[in-house]
Design a protein around this motif. Structure first.
Motif, short mmCIF file in Angstrom:
data_model
loop_
_atom_site.label_atom_id
_atom_site.label_comp_id
_atom_site.label_asym_id
_atom_site.label_seq_id
_atom_site.Cartn_x
_atom_site.Cartn_y
_atom_site.Cartn_z
N HIS A 146 0.84 -1.20 0.00
CA HIS A 146 0.00 0.00 0.00
C HIS A 146 0.88 1.25 0.00
O HIS A 146 1.88 1.31 0.71
CB HIS A 146 -0.86 0.06 1.26
CG HIS A 146 -1.81 -1.08 1.43
ND1 HIS A 146 -3.12 -1.05 0.96
CD2 HIS A 146 -1.66 -2.29 2.03
CE1 HIS A 146 -3.71 -2.18 1.27
NE2 HIS A 146 -2.85 -2.96 1.92
N CYS A 147 0.48 2.25 -0.78
CA CYS A 147 1.14 3.54 -0.67
C CYS A 147 0.23 4.50 0.10
O CYS A 147 -0.97 4.28 0.21
CB CYS A 147 1.47 4.12 -2.05
SG CYS A 147 0.05 4.58 -3.04
N TYR A 148 0.85 5.54 0.64
CA TYR A 148 0.07 6.56 1.34
C TYR A 148 0.67 7.93 1.10
O TYR A 148 1.84 8.07 0.75
CB TYR A 148 0.00 6.28 2.85
CG TYR A 148 1.28 6.65 3.58
CD1 TYR A 148 2.30 5.73 3.73
CD2 TYR A 148 1.45 7.93 4.11
CE1 TYR A 148 3.48 6.08 4.37
CE2 TYR A 148 2.61 8.28 4.76
CZ TYR A 148 3.63 7.35 4.89
OH TYR A 148 4.78 7.70 5.53
N GLY A 149 -0.16 8.93 1.26
CA GLY A 149 0.29 10.32 1.22
C GLY A 149 -0.33 11.07 2.37
O GLY A 149 -1.53 10.95 2.62
N ASP A 150 0.48 11.85 3.07
CA ASP A 150 0.00 12.56 4.27
C ASP A 150 0.51 14.00 4.20
O ASP A 150 1.71 14.25 4.32
CB ASP A 150 0.54 11.87 5.52
CG ASP A 150 0.03 12.54 6.80
OD1 ASP A 150 0.51 12.16 7.88
OD2 ASP A 150 -0.84 13.42 6.71
N GLY A 151 -0.42 14.93 3.98
CA GLY A 151 -0.02 16.33 3.91
C GLY A 151 -1.08 17.18 3.26
O GLY A 151 -2.27 16.95 3.44
N VAL A 152 -0.63 18.17 2.49
CA VAL A 152 -1.52 19.16 1.89
C VAL A 152 -1.72 18.87 0.41
O VAL A 152 -0.75 18.70 -0.32
CB VAL A 152 -0.96 20.58 2.09
CG1 VAL A 152 -1.84 21.61 1.38
CG2 VAL A 152 -0.84 20.91 3.57
N PHE A 153 -2.98 18.86 0.01
CA PHE A 153 -3.35 18.67 -1.39
C PHE A 153 -3.97 19.96 -1.91
O PHE A 153 -4.82 20.56 -1.23
CB PHE A 153 -4.33 17.50 -1.53
CG PHE A 153 -3.73 16.17 -1.17
CD1 PHE A 153 -3.68 15.73 0.15
CD2 PHE A 153 -3.20 15.35 -2.16
CE1 PHE A 153 -3.12 14.51 0.48
CE2 PHE A 153 -2.65 14.12 -1.84
CZ PHE A 153 -2.60 13.69 -0.52
N TYR A 154 -3.58 20.37 -3.12
CA TYR A 154 -4.06 21.61 -3.72
C TYR A 154 -5.01 21.30 -4.86
O TYR A 154 -4.82 20.35 -5.63
CB TYR A 154 -2.89 22.45 -4.24
CG TYR A 154 -1.99 22.94 -3.14
CD1 TYR A 154 -0.89 22.19 -2.73
CD2 TYR A 154 -2.23 24.15 -2.50
CE1 TYR A 154 -0.05 22.62 -1.72
CE2 TYR A 154 -1.41 24.60 -1.49
CZ TYR A 154 -0.33 23.83 -1.09
OH TYR A 154 0.48 24.28 -0.09
#
Length: 127
Positions: free
Chosen positions: A93-101
């Motif tokens: 699994h991949c993940y992304g944690d932060g700010v999306f524009y």
């Protein structure tokens, strides 16, 4: 809606190589810490590799150091795997944690903070 979709899994011979991809969609750009985890049958999800949003901090699980390489460019993250071992069989699994524009009408840009996970891609190793 922010989504991450993994691909590239499959059946590989032990000792072989594989490249997993994680494609992001539903947003214009992002500033996120990201990474890969894997869950083997009957086991808990375990960290594989992580990368900070600026790419300067990269960590690997001891079991994959020297064989796995994490990368992230624009909205595509990848995990290059070499010398696959039988214990690598897992859903990755991949993940992304932060700010999306998100770009809107008239050049407007809004942002949202999310932690997003993909559904995973299965890697099977033939010994």
């Amino acid at each position: 809606q922010v989504q991450l979709v993994e691909s590239g899994g499959g059946l590989v011979q032990a000792g072989g190589s594989l490249k997993l991809s994680c494609a992001g969609s539903g947003f214009t750009s992002s500033i996120v810490d990201m990474g890969w985890y894997r869950q083997a049958p009957g086991k808990e999800r375990a960290l594989v590799a992580t990368m900070s949003s600026n790419g300067e901090r990269i960590t690997y699980a001891d079991s994959v150091k020297g064989r796995f390489t994490i990368s992230n460019k624009e909205n595509l993250a990848e995990l290059q795997i070499h010398n696959l071992k039988p214990d690598a069989k897992a859903v990755y699994h991949c993940y992304g944690d932060g700010v999306f524009y998100f770009s809107g009408p008239g050049g407007a840009v809004r942002w949202e903070q999310h932690e997003v996970w993909g559904q995973g891609t299965l890697v099977t190793v033939a010994s």
